[in-house]
Design an enzyme around this catalytic site. Sequence first.
Site, PDB file in Angstrom:
ATOM      1  N   CYS A 103       0.858  -1.191   0.000  1.00 36.13           N
ATOM      2  CA  CYS A 103       0.000   0.000   0.000  1.00 36.13           C
ATOM      3  C   CYS A 103       0.889   1.234   0.000  1.00 36.13           C
ATOM      4  CB  CYS A 103      -0.875  -0.018   1.259  1.00 36.13           C
ATOM      5  SG  CYS A 103      -2.023   1.374   1.362  1.00 36.13           S
ATOM      6  N   HIS A 145      -8.988  -4.083  -1.734  1.00 40.08           N
ATOM      7  CA  HIS A 145      -7.995  -3.270  -1.019  1.00 40.08           C
ATOM      8  C   HIS A 145      -8.332  -1.778  -1.157  1.00 40.08           C
ATOM      9  CE1 HIS A 145      -3.640  -2.235   0.041  1.00 40.08           C
ATOM     10  NE2 HIS A 145      -4.147  -1.088  -0.397  1.00 40.08           N
ATOM     11  N   GLU A 146      -8.596  -1.349  -2.389  1.00 36.36           N
ATOM     12  CA  GLU A 146      -8.869   0.084  -2.625  1.00 36.36           C
ATOM     13  C   GLU A 146     -10.192   0.510  -1.995  1.00 36.36           C
ATOM     14  OE1 GLU A 146      -6.655   2.126  -3.571  1.00 36.36           O
ATOM     15  OE2 GLU A 146      -5.282   0.502  -4.060  1.00 36.36           O
ATOM     16  N   HIS A 149     -10.163   1.403   1.657  1.00 37.99           N
ATOM     17  CA  HIS A 149      -9.712   2.761   2.011  1.00 37.99           C
ATOM     18  C   HIS A 149     -10.883   3.732   2.160  1.00 37.99           C
ATOM     19  CE1 HIS A 149      -5.393   2.442   1.947  1.00 37.99           C
ATOM     20  NE2 HIS A 149      -5.360   1.914   0.738  1.00 37.99           N
TER      21      HIS A 149
HETATM   22 ZN    ZN Z   1      -3.728   0.960  -0.041  1.00 32.43          ZN
END
Ligand code: ZN
Length: 178
Positions: A103, A145-146, A149
């Site tokens: 990341c 993953h994105e 966020h």
């Molecule tokens: Zn990330």
Amino acid sequence: MSLHTILKMGNPKLRKISTELTIEEILSEETKLLVKDMIETMRNAGGIGLAAPQIGINKQLTIIEIPDESSRYPQAPSSGLFVICNPKITNLSEETQGFWEGCLSVPGLRGFVERPREIQIDYLDENAEEQSIQLSGFLATVFQHELDHLFGKIYIDHIKDTKLIIFESEAHFLEKSE
Ligand code: ZN
């Protein structure tokens, strides 16, 4: 266009739940400019995704692009560019899969994370048009993953065993095999 500073783990903005964009916001000149800046910032950092909270903007906007020759993920197949607003995620399988994730907000580290193998994402694109895609494999992990966020999560949160957090400089097995 300008490069933005990428916030690092510890910054409270990475832990906030971001707000949805309105249709007007998605179509605004301001957002168009922001997306251009995010693309430039992501490419400059060698990333394959960047979420707005990572540059301090708590809106549900993220971009994803795995290039042909990714420097950080040499084994990943290229994806084209996605601009994702207000995503909804649905798991399509009970099966999970694991990858060594990194990341831009956690520089220098990699962690092995297991996530659902098959997912569906419903979202609005940069033209505020409804899109629905089904993904599996590495790209499914990248999207999850994105999207994390946008909801105040970082991949580290999913790691159950601290032995599965390592420095990138020790992750020789991730280098391209020729
Ligand atoms: Zn990330």
